[in-house]
Scaffold this motif. Structure first.
Motif, PDB file in Angstrom:
ATOM      1  N   ILE A   9       0.837  -1.202   0.000  1.00 24.76           N
ATOM      2  CA  ILE A   9       0.000   0.000   0.000  1.00 24.76           C
ATOM      3  C   ILE A   9       0.871   1.251   0.000  1.00 24.76           C
ATOM      4  N   ARG A  10       1.942   1.248   0.784  1.00 24.53           N
ATOM      5  CA  ARG A  10       2.868   2.386   0.793  1.00 24.53           C
ATOM      6  C   ARG A  10       3.522   2.570  -0.582  1.00 24.53           C
ATOM      7  N   ASP A  69      -1.887  -3.135  -7.569  1.00 29.64           N
ATOM      8  CA  ASP A  69      -3.292  -3.337  -7.194  1.00 29.64           C
ATOM      9  C   ASP A  69      -3.661  -4.813  -7.228  1.00 29.64           C
ATOM     10  N   GLU A  70      -3.201  -5.520  -8.261  1.00 31.32           N
ATOM     11  CA  GLU A  70      -3.481  -6.951  -8.375  1.00 31.32           C
ATOM     12  C   GLU A  70      -2.891  -7.724  -7.200  1.00 31.32           C
ATOM     13  N   LEU A  71      -1.659  -7.386  -6.846  1.00 33.13           N
ATOM     14  CA  LEU A  71      -1.014  -8.058  -5.713  1.00 33.13           C
ATOM     15  C   LEU A  71      -1.751  -7.788  -4.398  1.00 33.13           C
ATOM     16  N   ILE A  72      -2.180  -6.545  -4.230  1.00 33.79           N
ATOM     17  CA  ILE A  72      -2.920  -6.183  -3.006  1.00 33.79           C
ATOM     18  C   ILE A  72      -4.209  -6.991  -2.925  1.00 33.79           C
ATOM     19  N   LEU A  73      -4.921  -7.098  -4.035  1.00 27.24           N
ATOM     20  CA  LEU A  73      -6.170  -7.873  -4.043  1.00 27.24           C
ATOM     21  C   LEU A  73      -5.921  -9.352  -3.741  1.00 27.24           C
ATOM     22  N   ARG A  80       2.647   7.387 -11.754  1.00 31.48           N
ATOM     23  CA  ARG A  80       2.906   6.137 -12.473  1.00 31.48           C
ATOM     24  C   ARG A  80       1.742   5.170 -12.292  1.00 31.48           C
ATOM     25  N   TYR A  81       1.708   4.165 -13.139  1.00 32.68           N
ATOM     26  CA  TYR A  81       0.650   3.161 -13.081  1.00 32.68           C
ATOM     27  C   TYR A  81       0.810   2.266 -11.861  1.00 32.68           C
ATOM     28  N   THR A  82      -0.335   1.834 -11.301  1.00 34.79           N
ATOM     29  CA  THR A  82      -0.317   0.989 -10.107  1.00 34.79           C
ATOM     30  C   THR A  82      -1.050  -0.337 -10.335  1.00 34.79           C
TER      31      THR A  82
END
Length: 51
Positions: free
Chosen positions: A24-25, A41-45, A35-37
């Motif tokens: 998240i940080r 985001d996929e990893l966080i999900l 920049r693109y995340t």
């Protein structure tokens, strides 16, 4: 042509929370830089679904 191998990471609950907080940080830092995340985001999900 190289084949991509899947890698598995086994974490306990505390380690999972630490990795999630770090992701998240990192996402926030990428957003500040414009920049693109998407991949973060996929990893966080994926990680949050294991909790």
């Amino acid at each position: 042509m190289m084949k991509n191998k899947k890698r598995y990471l086994y974490l306990n609950d505390e380690e999972t929370r630490l990795v999630l907080q770090s992701l998240i940080r990192f996402k926030n830092k990428l957003q500040q830089q414009g920049r693109y995340t998407n991949c973060v985001d996929e990893l966080i999900l994926k990680l949050s679904s294991t909790l």
